[in-house]
Structure formats: C-alpha cells, structure tokens
Design a protein around this motif. Structure first.
Motif: not given
Length: 457
Positions: A305-333
C-alpha cells in the motif's frame, strides 16, 4: 447528442474543471500487486484461478494510507485522480453488495474506495473511478449473449448494478473510466442505456469513450483485439493510451505510465525521468482543438500500500515546477501558435503565449518567427525577470536570457500580447503541411537552380 457528433465543440461549464485541471493521477492497485509483474498477470501468465483467488483473498495491505496518497498527489500538482475500483481480475476494492470477492469482505475488511474518495476529496482533488467491464473469472462474459444468453444476462446485470452502486454510495463522482470491452460491444453491454442511468445518478459526471462500438452509433466494427473498445461517438472524452493524440470534437486525456510499460507495481520496472513525464504533460496541454488535452499519469502502489519512492521523487519535482510555472499548463487553451519544435512547446491562455523551453542553448537572444499579434511584454516566468524585446512585423526577438538554464526542468517565457496570439501562414502551416506554393516562393528568393548561388548556368 455527444460532443463528437457536433460540428464545433465547446466545453460545457460543468466540465470546465477538466480543462482547467490538465493533470490527473491514475492509480492501478489491487491484489495483483503481490506478484510484482503487472495488473494483467492473471491472464498474461494464465495462472490458476483458484490459487490466484486464494492469494487475493489473503491480501492485506497494512500500509495503505489514502491520506498520505492524497497529500502527495496535491503536492505533486495533480488536480484529480482515478482509482481502479475493479480491474480485469474481478477483485472489488469496495464493499459491494453483489459479491464477497472484495477488500471489504476478505482479509483487509476495509472499503478502499470509500477511504480513497474521502481522503482525496478532503485534499481538494476531483474524484475519478475506474471500472473494468471484463472479468476474467466469468465464462459467460466470453461466451456472450449468442452462446449463453441466460449467463450473459446475469453478467451484464452484475456489471450495471456495480457501476450504479459506485455512483450511489460515494458522494459526487466527477470522472468515470471504463476499460476492457473485448470481445463484447456496446450493444451487448447495453452501455448506452447504462450511461443514461449513470447521468441520472451523477448529472455532472464525465464518462470516457471505452463503451464499445455500437451498431446504432458507430456502425459495428471489431476493435482489433486491443480490448479498450474505444468508441468514435460514445463518451465525453477520448482516452489515447501510451500515446498523445488530440481529438478536435470532444475532450481527451492521454493515459500514460511513469515506468516503461506496465501499470501496476512491477519489481524491477524501469522509470521514466521527470523531464520526460513533464514533457508529456506539456505536450498534452499544447495539443488539441482550441481546448488542449489532459495527462492522466499512472502510479502502481506496492502490494503493502505504499507509493513507490521513485514515483514520489519524480512527482514532487514536477509539483515544484508547477508551483512556479503552473499558469503555462493549468487552464490553458492549447497552443503551438507558431512553429517552435526546435526549442520546445507552446501553450496559450487568453492573450498570453507561453514558450516552454525544452532545449536551453545558453544564448542571450531568442528569435520567435511568425507571431503577428503585437507584444506588450515578455517575462522569464521561471525567475520573474522582465526581458527586453523587439518586434519587427511578424518577427520577435527576446533579449537578456541567462547563460545557465534557470531550472533543471523546462524554463518558461511568458509573452503577453495585445490580443489573442495569432500567426501568419508560416506559423499556421508547418512542415509537411499547407500549400506548397509558399515553400516554392520562399525557395525562389534564393534562385531556381541546383547551384550554390541559385543562378541558372
């Protein structure tokens, strides 16, 4: 009328959350995780059904912590999730009234779907459920209505009852992902009728296109044994799998793995790096007829029942990128206003054009060709730095870029325009596209001969 049957697709207000989200988390998890060889191990290795069921009934993932999963999903930038309530092996991850082959009736004595929906909803994520039509344990599914009409009717009734149970007992469900139609079709499954009943229970729900082909709606054709049963007309959104393929007349969502191939936990699987995963998200947002597409990115939790650490590492790195650059992805046309493949990708939102730089060359100046809309300002979104620019007709020069890439992933430049970003003919028509006369005129500026100077001899 479904979205794809209309001439022009406009996203209904009730589904705008989907295009605003762009990024969903797919969760393939069940007793098959114990084998560590993929979610389809029962069939692909044609295991003994009784031995598999005994192991499934004994499965008790004591480290399943849906609140931790949900927190991680939010920090990783996901806006919704889709959880496998029942895969092709038939094991149910909720307290179903129609079978004892479930997490609630067997060793865990827990309703995993309820725990998932409550935890993810609490973190502010939209809720999706996956359900497989197929059940490898049931002969009547494969014999079908022609060979076993009585058995088939029992199976079909069971499938419909479970879907309606899931949409009745777990609050608002935003997203529903069917899978595994083969060898049946929509008419066998009566999926059109089921969709009507689903909408009566959940009026705002988004339902995918894996409903089987219908003689009445598609004109019957086999799905080539692929199994998904994608319909050209049925369903609210398309589901390209392992590929990113835009649909122009309905919503779409590319489902992709974070590993090389398999969906559930696999011991020894190879992992794609974070930049490859992020590029899939950016490509999905870039493509599509004026509304772009979504990425449903998969994780296969471990058997306990655990999320693999490889997934968590990659997911959080992308999450940090989205915190800064999210307007280029979320809600785009959607994007790709001009040809930009030599540097990266583009998205748009309102009057902004976003340049997502996959290949940072360290040069201080960048030329963007073929943009006809007047530019008001240019910002390196990664650092917040305003950049100098010059615009001469449809040629934009951006100045003052740093030598070192300001992020390990993709830097983003926001180009603010006076109106919706538009391009000239060269921007609209790309390599191998459009009127070849424009290419001939361009080449004619050089000359007409094969010699270096273009002059005839």
């Amino acid at each position: 009328m479904t979205a794809i049957q209309s001439q022009a697709f406009t996203v209904p207000d009730k589904w705008k959350w989907f295009t605003e989200s762009r990024y969903g988390m797919f969760i393939h998890w069940g007793p098959y995780a114990q084998y560590g060889r993929g979610e389809q191990v029962l069939f692909r290795e044609h295991l003994d059904h009784k031995e598999y069921a005994e192991q499934a009934c004994a499965w008790n993932p004591e480290h399943y912590d849906p609140e931790l999963w949900a927190y991680t999903a939010r920090k990783a930038g996901f806006k919704y999730a889709c959880f496998t309530t029942r895969h092709h092996d038939g094991y149910c991850m909720w307290d179903s009234s129609y079978t004892d082959y479930s997490s609630a009736k067997q060793a865990p004595q827990r309703d995993f779907v309820r725990e998932y929906t409550e935890a993810f909803r609490k973190e502010g994520l939209r809720i999706g459920l996956y359900y497989s039509w197929i059940d490898w344990r049931l002969p009547a599914y494969f014999d079908g209505p022609a060979k076993d009409p009585e058995g088939w009717e029992k199976v079909r009734a069971y499938l419909h009852a479970q879907v309606k149970e899931l949409l009745t007992n777990y609050g608002k469900i935003d997203h529903f992902f069917f899978d595994g139609v083969w060898p049946r079709n929509a008419d066998d499954l009566q999926s059109v009728r089921l969709v009507e009943e689903m909408r009566a229970l959940q009026p705002d729900i988004l339902i995918n296109n894996r409903l089987g082909y219908s003689a009445a709606h598609d004109g019957y054709r086999a799905d080539g044994g692929v199994g998904a049963g994608d319909s050209d007309t049925l369903g609210d959104f398309g589901t390209p799998e392992h590929v990113i393929h835009a649909e122009q007349k309905r919503l779409w969502e590319s489902c992709q793995v974070t590993t090389w191939r398999l969906w559930s936990h696999v011991i020894g699987e190879r992992w794609r790096p974070a930049d490859v995963l992020l590029d899939m998200l950016c490509e999905s947002a870039e493509k599509g007829g004026g509304h772009g597409g979504n990425l449903l990115l998969n994780v296969g939790p471990t058997a306990d029942g655990q999320l693999p650490p490889e997934f968590v590492e990659r997911g959080l790195e992308i999450g940090r990128w989205l915190e800064v650059h999210g307007e280029a992805v979320y809600g785009t046309d959607g994007g790709s206003v001009t040809e930009f493949i030599t540097r990266g990708r583009q998205t748009t939102r309102g009057n902004n054009l976003y340049l997502i730089i996959r290949f940072w060359d360290g040069r201080p100046d960048m030329r963007l060709a073929d943009l006809t809309t007047r530019v008001k300002g240019v910002t390196l979104l990664t650092t917040g730095q305003e950049l100098a620019f010059q615009q001469n007709g449809d040629e934009l020069w951006i100045h003052g870029l740093p030598r070192e890439a300001p992020t390990r992933l993709f830097p983003v430049i926001r180009v603010e325009c006076e109106g919706k970003p538009e391009a000239n003919q060269w921007g609209r028509e790309r390599l191998w596209e459009g009127d070849p006369a424009r290419v001939a005129d361009w080449a004619r500026l050089r000359g007409t001969s094969v010699f270096a100077d273009g002059a005839e001899r």
